[in-house]
Design an enzyme around this catalytic site. Structure first.
Site, short mmCIF file in Angstrom:
data_model
loop_
_atom_site.label_atom_id
_atom_site.label_comp_id
_atom_site.label_asym_id
_atom_site.label_seq_id
_atom_site.Cartn_x
_atom_site.Cartn_y
_atom_site.Cartn_z
N HIS A 1 -2.72 10.98 5.19
CA HIS A 1 -4.15 11.30 5.25
C HIS A 1 -4.39 12.61 6.00
CE1 HIS A 1 -5.00 7.06 4.21
NE2 HIS A 1 -4.12 6.74 5.14
N GLU B 1 -4.82 7.50 11.26
CA GLU B 1 -5.09 6.13 10.81
C GLU B 1 -4.74 5.17 11.94
OE1 GLU B 1 -3.64 4.68 6.91
OE2 GLU B 1 -2.68 3.05 8.06
N ARG C 1 0.91 -1.16 0.00
CA ARG C 1 0.00 0.00 0.00
C ARG C 1 0.93 1.19 0.00
NH1 ARG C 1 -2.55 4.07 -0.40
NH2 ARG C 1 -4.48 4.62 0.70
N HIS D 1 3.44 7.36 5.64
CA HIS D 1 3.67 5.98 6.02
C HIS D 1 3.41 5.05 4.84
CE1 HIS D 1 -0.57 7.00 6.84
NE2 HIS D 1 -0.85 5.74 6.51
N HIS E 1 2.08 7.18 1.48
CA HIS E 1 0.95 8.10 1.44
C HIS E 1 0.76 8.75 2.80
CE1 HIS E 1 -0.73 4.40 3.15
NE2 HIS E 1 -1.71 5.13 3.67
N GLU F 1 -10.81 6.39 1.55
CA GLU F 1 -9.54 5.94 0.97
C GLU F 1 -9.27 6.63 -0.36
OE1 GLU F 1 -6.86 3.03 1.45
OE2 GLU F 1 -7.22 4.44 3.06
#
Length: 444
Positions: free
Chosen positions: A157, A161, A152, A200, A155, A225
């Protein structure tokens, strides 16, 4: 027809006789014990009829071999039109609700099975946001699967998270705003947490050949997401000349960067003991992972509870969790959370929950593995195991400290005469109330 006490009926009769003899000056209905009471000690006459003594048990479960109908006792009638029998078997409390349900409580049930699944090379993701369940304003969830080695991508946010590992192992990496880095491998039942805006990545290890699967929670019900800040997406929208200038290299160094986001993509499985590059600022002294799987649960008569919040998982400043098991026939006791909404995820078993929203509003829902419940603060509720196996679920909150209020403890620590006069219960019943929280209460 509702049942009334002997005292209540006697009082009504006396009042009617007085009214007939004093047409112009009828006295108000007395609430004192009536003259025809046969009780050895006076009892307060209720101002309303007694509540129904119907136990309102579930009428079936998903494994029942029946055609379910919207009928409970003398209420309802059978369905003459088409039926979705599998769905109705899963939701007996919607098709034939307890007679105690009343009013209009918003939907508090969602299943990841109903969510759109985003398929990628190397894995998938599906989510629940406030768009799916409008009542869920404070928290949103994502169920994600990575094949061994799948990434993943790097990225960040807008929101924090928080994660719970369902299966397999995942290696996480992060760098703090101060330049400290951190790498760790997280195993089933363990947690990780990243503050808002902190970059992360996630990568499935090969500890299990299939890779890993985990639950992600964001501390905003509208978080999606699809709104992630992705490294590849960003660089694909920056002029190459700016990239070359920023990294002090030539334009051709970035000739093969993706022209759009990768999101999830295949990779080589990392080693469990992988170490981050040496940082001049050092490694973060604040762990962003927590071995929740190794926490010893508290045992109760009906199951177990273990809690992780900022008092134990110090990085988790905005999300707390309780992992609960409930044995068949037992319940997570009647309680509420003073200021935090509860986002609940069911891992195994069958459950029933009634939400009490004040002003006579109450609604009952049924849940099974993969389902999500949402309980706004300070709705009263319980969680009952209505299956034949252990029920296990997560209670998740947008807070740094876990809190709940136990109904039994509240009543046990309130002057008993006040409780007896309010509920019309005996000393024997009052003595059953517990002064310490029971959390999970065993079957009778």
């Amino acid at each position: 027809m509702p049942k009334f006490s002997r005292n209540y009926l006697c009082t009504v009769i006396v009042a009617c006789l007085l009214a007939s003899s004093r047409v112009h000056a009828a006295p108000p209905l007395s609430l004192s014990p009536s003259p025809c009471s046969t009780s050895s000690s006076p009892n307060a006459t209720p101002t309303v009829p007694y509540a129904s003594n119907d136990p309102n048990y579930p009428l079936w479960n998903p494994d029942s071999n029946i055609v379910p109908q919207p009928m409970r006792g003398t209420f309802g009638a059978n369905i003459l039109g088409p039926q979705n029998i599998p769905l109705e078997l899963e939701n007996p409390s919607l098709l034939a609700p307890p007679t105690t349900d009343h009013g209009d409580v918003p939907n508090a049930h969602w299943s990841f099975s109903l969510s759109h699944t985003r398929l990628q090379t190397g894995g998938w993701a599906r989510q629940q946001t406030v768009k799916d369940m409008p009542i869920a304003k404070q928290l949103a969830g994502v169920n994600m699967r990575l094949e061994a080695g799948a990434i993943r991508e790097l990225h960040w946010h807008k929101t924090a998270e928080w994660a719970y590992v369902l299966n397999g192992s995942t290696q996480i990496t992060t760098v703090t705003p101060e330049g400290q880095n951190y790498v760790a491998t997280v195993h089933p039942g363990d947690l990780w947490y990243f503050p808002p805006g902190q970059p992360h990545s996630l990568q499935a290890t090969a500890d299990r050949p299939e890779g890993s699967e985990f639950l992600l929670i964001f501390d905003n019900g509208a978080a999606s997401e699809d709104d992630t800040f992705l490294l590849t997406d960003w660089l694909a929208h920056i002029p190459k000349g700016v990239l070359a200038k920023n990294f002090q290299t030539k334009h051709s160094a970035f000739n093969q960067i993706p022209d759009r986001q990768l999101y999830i993509f295949p990779g080589n499985p990392p080693a469990d003991d992988a170490q981050p590059p040496v940082s001049p600022q050092g490694i973060s002294s604040l762990p962003f992972t927590y071995e929740f799987s190794k926490t010893t649960p508290a045992n109760y008569s009906g199951g177990t509870v273990k809690i992780a919040d900022s008092t134990t998982f110090k990085a988790a400043k905005s999300i707390a969790v309780a992992e609960v098991t409930v044995e068949p026939g037992a319940i997570r006791e009647l309680h509420w959370h003073p200021i935090q909404d509860e986002w609940t995820f069911f891992i195994e078993g069958y459950a029933r929950m009634t939400l009490f929203a004040a002003d006579s509003n109450a609604r009952t829902f049924d849940y099974q593995a993969g389902d999500i419940a949402y309980v706004p603060a300070p709705y009263g509720h319980y969680v009952e195991n209505v299956g034949n196996t252990t029920l296990r679920f997560l209670e998740i909150f947008k807070t740094d400290r876990y809190q709940d209020v136990s109904l039994s403890q509240w009543l046990a620590l309130t002057p008993p005469e006040l409780v007896k006069e309010t509920l019309q219960v005996s000393d024997e019943t009052v003595n059953k109330f517990q002064k310490e929280k029971q959390l999970v209460v065993g079957p009778q």
